[in-house]
Write a protein that holds these residues in place. Sequence first.
Motif, short mmCIF file in Angstrom:
data_model
loop_
_atom_site.label_atom_id
_atom_site.label_comp_id
_atom_site.label_asym_id
_atom_site.label_seq_id
_atom_site.Cartn_x
_atom_site.Cartn_y
_atom_site.Cartn_z
N SER A 277 -6.72 4.08 7.93
CA SER A 277 -5.54 4.43 8.32
C SER A 277 -4.58 2.88 7.17
O SER A 277 -3.69 2.68 6.26
CB SER A 277 -4.24 4.91 8.24
N HIS B 41 -3.83 10.92 3.82
CA HIS B 41 -3.42 9.86 4.66
C HIS B 41 -1.88 9.30 3.13
O HIS B 41 -2.44 9.11 2.84
CB HIS B 41 -3.45 8.80 4.99
N GLU B 42 -0.68 9.23 4.27
CA GLU B 42 0.29 8.68 3.27
C GLU B 42 0.73 7.68 4.15
O GLU B 42 2.10 8.21 4.81
CB GLU B 42 1.55 9.76 2.77
N PRO B 43 0.72 6.14 3.74
CA PRO B 43 0.80 5.20 4.06
C PRO B 43 2.28 5.06 4.23
O PRO B 43 3.04 5.52 3.23
CB PRO B 43 -0.05 4.10 3.57
N THR B 44 3.39 4.12 5.44
CA THR B 44 4.16 4.37 5.44
C THR B 44 3.93 2.72 4.57
O THR B 44 3.16 1.86 4.04
CB THR B 44 4.67 3.24 6.70
N LEU B 45 5.75 2.09 4.50
CA LEU B 45 5.89 1.18 3.72
C LEU B 45 5.32 -0.04 3.98
O LEU B 45 4.97 -1.07 4.14
CB LEU B 45 7.20 0.72 3.38
N GLU B 46 5.35 -0.01 5.71
CA GLU B 46 4.71 -1.20 6.73
C GLU B 46 3.23 -1.64 6.34
O GLU B 46 2.45 -2.52 6.78
CB GLU B 46 5.12 -1.26 8.42
N GLN B 47 2.64 0.55 6.27
CA GLN B 47 1.22 -0.20 6.09
C GLN B 47 0.93 -0.67 4.75
O GLN B 47 -0.38 -1.25 4.63
CB GLN B 47 0.64 1.33 6.85
N SER C 88 -3.37 5.55 -1.79
CA SER C 88 -2.52 4.33 -2.03
C SER C 88 -2.80 3.70 -2.98
O SER C 88 -1.57 2.45 -2.89
CB SER C 88 -4.48 3.82 -1.72
#
Length: 331
Positions: free
Chosen positions: A158, A291-297, A229
């Motif tokens: 992630s 996995h769908e990343p958060t804005l922070e990730q 991504s």
Amino acid sequence: MTLLSLRWLRLALPCVLVAGFASAEPQTLIFSHVVSENTPKGKMALMFKSMIERRMGDQFQVEIYPNTELMDDDEAVDAIAEGRIHFAAPSLSKFQNYTTQLMVYDLPFLFADMGAVERFQGSTAGQALLTHMSEDGILGLSYLHNGLKQLTASRDFSLPEDLAGLRFRIIASDVLQKQFVLLNAEPVPMAFSQVYQALADNDIQGQENTWSNIYSQAFYEHQPFMMQSNHGVLDYMVITNTDFWNSLTAEQRQEFRFAMEMSVKYGNAVALAKNQNDRAAIASMSGVSLHEPTLEQLAQWQNAMKPLWQEYEPQIGADVIEAALDANQAP
């Protein structure tokens, strides 16, 4: 002499192909690409052929060579420059021998989404890149979409550091190679046709591709972990030979541009629908972890990749990168 020999004889006579001299017979135009006819690019080429022959069949006939039947993308770029063929649609990573500015499309996490890509391609900077190689014999007519690239791997991830030590297949590109070096992963340039078996044999443990390519090639069978991504662009430039284009009359160029515009719109619509449908199919598979990343990730991924933006700014141009970033702001 066989039919194949006759075709190669035509390719060996660029003066005949480029000059377009008057003849009682329609001039044969060669369109080479590397995928099947049922792909967005293949369907675009077939529609282009149909429109040209329907509207100007007494002047031109289009011969399409799909599936690398005639040449691969690397040779096609040179063949266009030399006037040996008339049309091709190589990926944007294939022009490094002629320009470094198109590397902007390889910079990771530069574009927020496909809307941003389209706004950039339609901007003054994006349109200028189409004609940037015209003095080398290569004229871009339009951009054609495949879509945004996604990361897949054989283990869960992630964050950027999660990919350290893995071997990732890449298209041969300086930017893409350094992209994975920054992640402490090993980039492995490899032909697209070899990727599935390399994943099956564990010769590589990851790859980057569009949803449609991941699905159609069944990469998910050996890549259970994926991240949405959207980190890179896998698009093409439809190109022609500059001298051939300049040999056409204004009316003929207008017809070609209209046929290309309609065909590319169709191909892009097919690509969009296919990516959306294939992503949904992959997400529904029980063996896949998406996995769908958060804005922070996403910010962590972007920060990890920003050194590449700075490294390639002198080759791409600060104004081009700035225009790409500006395109992220929706009007």
